[in-house]
Design a protein around this motif. Structure first.
Motif, PDB file in Angstrom:
ATOM      1  N   UNK A  85       0.892  -1.395   0.073  1.00 57.02           N
ATOM      2  CA  UNK A  85       0.032  -0.037  -0.013  1.00 57.02           C
ATOM      3  C   UNK A  85       0.717   1.024   0.051  1.00 57.02           C
ATOM      4  N   UNK A  86       2.184   1.166   0.155  1.00 57.34           N
ATOM      5  CA  UNK A  86       2.837   2.474   0.192  1.00 57.34           C
ATOM      6  C   UNK A  86       2.844   3.091  -1.317  1.00 57.34           C
ATOM      7  N   UNK A  87       2.980   4.390  -1.491  1.00 63.88           N
ATOM      8  CA  UNK A  87       2.977   5.124  -2.350  1.00 63.88           C
ATOM      9  C   UNK A  87       3.983   4.800  -3.562  1.00 63.88           C
ATOM     10  N   UNK A  88       5.250   4.404  -3.129  1.00 64.28           N
ATOM     11  CA  UNK A  88       6.243   3.867  -4.314  1.00 64.28           C
ATOM     12  C   UNK A  88       5.685   2.794  -4.789  1.00 64.28           C
ATOM     13  N   UNK A  89       5.297   1.694  -3.972  1.00 63.28           N
ATOM     14  CA  UNK A  89       4.975   0.481  -4.541  1.00 63.28           C
ATOM     15  C   UNK A  89       3.686   0.660  -5.490  1.00 63.28           C
ATOM     16  N   UNK A  90       2.775   1.242  -5.015  1.00 66.46           N
ATOM     17  CA  UNK A  90       1.612   1.620  -5.758  1.00 66.46           C
ATOM     18  C   UNK A  90       1.768   2.119  -7.240  1.00 66.46           C
ATOM     19  N   UNK A  91       2.766   3.146  -7.042  1.00 66.06           N
ATOM     20  CA  UNK A  91       3.406   3.572  -8.285  1.00 66.06           C
ATOM     21  C   UNK A  91       3.959   2.612  -9.242  1.00 66.06           C
ATOM     22  N   UNK A  92       5.029   1.822  -8.618  1.00 60.57           N
ATOM     23  CA  UNK A  92       5.453   0.988  -9.507  1.00 60.57           C
ATOM     24  C   UNK A  92       4.541  -0.192  -9.948  1.00 60.57           C
TER      25      UNK A  92
END
Length: 113
Positions: A85-92
């Motif tokens: 759920x972190x922003x960086x993982x969601x972006x990836x």
């Protein structure tokens, strides 16, 4: 109009192995395998270039000969599951999902014949 896909699953995997790396970042590593439980699906593993050591597992299922449904199966960092759920993982995840859809579109000449 939905058309049933009639491509051999192994030929599909080979086409994905050839095409997907072209659409990803040059340092990313990919593995594509047939989903043995579903002949309309493939499994995609992506190792992200760089020091973050992320890897993503996706299931890509052909709804019909033109449309795929992509779902995230797992995200790991350095071999350990992480919070998706972190922003960086969601972006990836969003970026890789888009690339997977692009690859499916590129391969429509094979799947929609």
């Amino acid at each position: 109009m939905n058309r049933e896909m009639t491509v051999d699953q192994q030929k599909l995997v080979e086409a994905w192995l050839e095409q997907l790396p072209i659409l990803l970042n040059s340092g990313d590593k990919t593995q594509v395998q047939a989903d043995e439980a579903d002949n309309r699906a493939i499994r995609i593993h992506i190792e992200v270039e760089g020091r973050q050591m992320y890897s993503f597992d996706f299931a890509c299922t052909y709804v019909d000969s033109r449309e795929v449904q992509v779902s995230l199966v797992d995200v790991e960092r350095d071999g350990r599951s992480v919070d998706e759920r972190t922003d960086i993982i969601q972006q990836l995840v969003s970026d890789y999902t888009r690339h997977i859809h692009q690859c499916a579109q590129t391969l429509q000449s094979l799947t929609h014949s």
